[in-house]
Design a protein around this motif. Structure first.
Motif, short mmCIF file in Angstrom:
data_model
loop_
_atom_site.label_atom_id
_atom_site.label_comp_id
_atom_site.label_asym_id
_atom_site.label_seq_id
_atom_site.Cartn_x
_atom_site.Cartn_y
_atom_site.Cartn_z
N LEU A 1 -10.49 60.34 8.37
CA LEU A 1 -10.09 59.03 8.59
C LEU A 1 -8.37 58.70 8.02
CD1 LEU A 1 -10.60 56.15 7.52
CD2 LEU A 1 -10.29 56.24 4.64
N SER A 2 -8.06 58.01 9.04
CA SER A 2 -6.41 57.47 8.90
C SER A 2 -6.16 55.33 8.91
CB SER A 2 -5.94 57.56 10.43
OG SER A 2 -4.70 57.32 10.15
N VAL A 3 -5.50 55.55 8.00
CA VAL A 3 -4.90 54.33 7.56
C VAL A 3 -3.28 53.91 8.25
CG1 VAL A 3 -4.55 52.06 6.35
CG2 VAL A 3 -6.69 53.72 5.81
N TYR A 4 -3.18 52.73 8.76
CA TYR A 4 -2.54 51.98 9.44
C TYR A 4 -1.50 50.97 9.04
CZ TYR A 4 1.54 50.66 12.70
OH TYR A 4 2.57 49.60 13.21
N THR A 5 -0.32 50.72 8.12
CA THR A 5 -0.20 49.02 7.64
C THR A 5 0.93 48.75 8.60
OG1 THR A 5 -0.75 49.85 5.54
CG2 THR A 5 0.58 47.97 4.93
N GLN B 1 -3.82 45.98 8.68
CA GLN B 1 -4.28 46.81 8.47
C GLN B 1 -4.96 47.95 8.98
OE1 GLN B 1 -4.62 47.92 3.89
NE2 GLN B 1 -3.12 48.80 3.40
N SER B 2 -4.99 48.89 9.62
CA SER B 2 -6.02 49.87 10.38
C SER B 2 -6.77 51.04 9.94
CB SER B 2 -5.21 49.80 11.71
OG SER B 2 -4.73 48.70 12.18
N TYR B 3 -7.91 51.11 10.37
CA TYR B 3 -8.74 52.00 9.42
C TYR B 3 -9.30 52.09 11.13
CZ TYR B 3 -8.06 49.43 5.31
OH TYR B 3 -7.45 48.67 4.13
N GLY B 4 -8.71 54.35 10.93
CA GLY B 4 -10.05 54.54 12.39
C GLY B 4 -10.51 55.64 11.65
N VAL B 5 -11.82 56.03 12.04
CA VAL B 5 -12.56 57.48 11.98
C VAL B 5 -12.93 57.68 14.11
CG1 VAL B 5 -13.12 56.66 10.16
CG2 VAL B 5 -14.98 56.05 11.44
N CYS C 1 0.55 57.69 13.30
CA CYS C 1 1.82 58.51 12.68
C CYS C 1 2.74 57.50 13.07
CB CYS C 1 2.15 59.56 14.49
SG CYS C 1 0.76 60.72 14.00
N GLU C 2 3.70 56.83 12.14
CA GLU C 2 4.94 56.41 12.37
C GLU C 2 6.45 56.78 12.58
OE1 GLU C 2 4.08 53.38 8.98
OE2 GLU C 2 2.41 54.11 9.05
N PHE C 3 6.67 56.42 13.77
CA PHE C 3 8.74 56.67 13.67
C PHE C 3 8.91 55.07 13.53
CE2 PHE C 3 5.26 59.08 15.61
CZ PHE C 3 6.15 60.51 15.41
N PRO C 4 10.49 55.31 13.16
CA PRO C 4 11.65 54.43 13.23
C PRO C 4 11.00 53.53 13.90
CG PRO C 4 13.06 55.90 12.94
CD PRO C 4 11.33 56.76 13.54
N GLU C 5 11.11 53.50 15.12
CA GLU C 5 11.29 52.79 16.44
C GLU C 5 9.62 52.52 17.05
OE1 GLU C 5 13.64 51.18 17.41
OE2 GLU C 5 15.19 52.69 15.93
N ARG C 6 8.89 52.98 16.62
CA ARG C 6 6.92 53.03 17.12
C ARG C 6 5.81 53.33 15.97
NH1 ARG C 6 7.33 56.23 22.81
NH2 ARG C 6 5.44 54.82 23.37
N SER C 7 5.33 53.03 16.39
CA SER C 7 3.24 54.07 15.70
C SER C 7 3.11 53.71 17.14
CB SER C 7 3.12 52.60 15.08
OG SER C 7 3.87 52.92 13.90
N LEU C 8 1.81 55.30 16.78
CA LEU C 8 0.81 55.48 17.52
C LEU C 8 -0.06 56.33 16.84
CD1 LEU C 8 3.60 58.37 19.51
CD2 LEU C 8 2.99 56.01 20.43
N MET C 9 -1.03 56.50 18.53
CA MET C 9 -2.37 57.21 17.57
C MET C 9 -2.94 58.28 18.00
SD MET C 9 -5.94 54.79 17.50
CE MET C 9 -6.54 55.32 18.96
#
Length: 327
Positions: free
Chosen positions: A21-25, A32-36, A79-87
């Motif tokens: 389970l991964s959650v991204y706000t 909010q996104s949830y992934g399994v 995965c969150e970085f200062p300029e972008r977020s990735l899956m």
């Protein structure tokens, strides 16, 4: 202490994998996104931050580039970085990196020789970010691959390969300049960033059971094990300062609230438990609450509020995310 809320229905079920389970706000979009994952499919659901509406559901079928068929996903993580977020998908035979909504694959890294016809058992497992631009991913060989992530675009580069573990990597986590890595023998290695490179500085030997999860909080390391134990170590010395027989069976996932040191663990024993870390000369871990999801092998967990007032869990073969909030 917590009450069960309305569950979020997914398009597909959940495999019995650790940290499934991964959650991204997204604070800008207030979502909010949830992934399994299940086999070769990532199931994603995005809701409004207030929980009122489901905004998007998507299934990402993970295939090897070149049309060589689907590949089993071992773990997915936002995965969150200062300029972008990735899956990021850690898979059998390789690693895939997508835009955060799963719409576009940006990068593929193969763990096997593409010209070989031999069946490979290679896989990736364990994902975390480090500082502002590094992505760390573990492999079955015990190697940690460190990628450099640009602020935008697809120019993702393999920066270095770290080889200190003997058995497969099971989990990774970082905080500040420190990276913690655990493996299937129970061994944990602590790394520190020095001059833009990672160097090992402390090895914590296993005690007969695989390390299933690690989390760094301030000057403490929290580790979970297949034996059901939680152990607390000092980051600087690696000295064990507390141990709890926390669950009756394998602990499958752990999360921590960095604001206040609350810890969430879930296990094959169907329990989700909340703990409180206490710093000082003699650090402690205190049990706060337990929630049982009857007859469900829990395999994923995450806090969904920065203060720890809500969390969610997933279970093997469930096609839903189960949500809890404080009473």
């Amino acid at each position: 202490m917590y009450r069960k809320e309305k569950s979020l229905s997914m398009k597909g079920s959940t495999s019995a994998l650790c940290h499934n389970l991964s959650v991204y706000t997204d604070n800008d979009k207030r979502t909010q996104s949830y992934g399994v994952v299940h086999k070769s499919v990532a199931n994603i659901i995005t809701i409004a931050a207030d929980g009122a509406n489901v905004l998007m559901q998507r299934q990402v079928i993970v295939k090897e580039p070149g049309g060589h068929g689907s590949t089993i996903v071992m773990q997915m993580k936002y995965c969150e970085f200062p300029e972008r977020s990735l899956m990021v998908m850690a898979c059998q035979r390789g690693i895939q990196i997508y835009e955060s909504d799963g719409s576009v694959m940006l990068y593929w890294h193969s763990l096997v020789n593409p010209e070989s016809n031999e069946v490979s058992k290679a896989y990736a497992r364990g994902i975390c970010t480090l500082q502002d631009s590094m992505l760390c991913i573990g492999t079955d060989s015990g190697t940690i691959l460190v990628f450099e992530i640009p602020p935008k675009g697809t120019n993702i580069l393999l920066k270095e390969s770290l080889k200190e573990h003997v058995l497969p990597i099971s989990c990774l986590h970082s905080h500040g300049l420190v990276l913690a890595s655990g493996d299937d023998s129970g061994c944990i290695i602590l790394w520190r960033v020095e001059e833009s490179q990672l160097h090992p500085y402390k090895r914590i030997d296993g005690l007969g059971s695989p390390c299933s999860g690690v989390r760094l909080w301030n000057e403490l390391l929290v580790a979970t094990y297949g034996s059901g134990h939680i152990r607390l170590f000092k980051v600087i010395s690696g000295h064990m300062c507390a141990e709890v027989t926390a669950h009756a069976r394998w602990i499958n996932a752990i999360d921590v609230v960095h604001r206040n040191g609350m810890v969430l663990t879930v296990s094959e024993d169907s329990f989700a438990k909340i703990w409180q870390l206490k710093e000082g000369d003699a650090p402690e871990i205190e049990h706060l609450s337990s929630e049982c999801v009857q007859n469900v092998l829990l395999c994923g967990a995450a806090f969904t509020h920065p203060d720890g007032t809500s969390f969610c869990v997933t279970g093997c073969d469930l096609a839903e995310v189960i949500c809890f909030t404080t009473k």
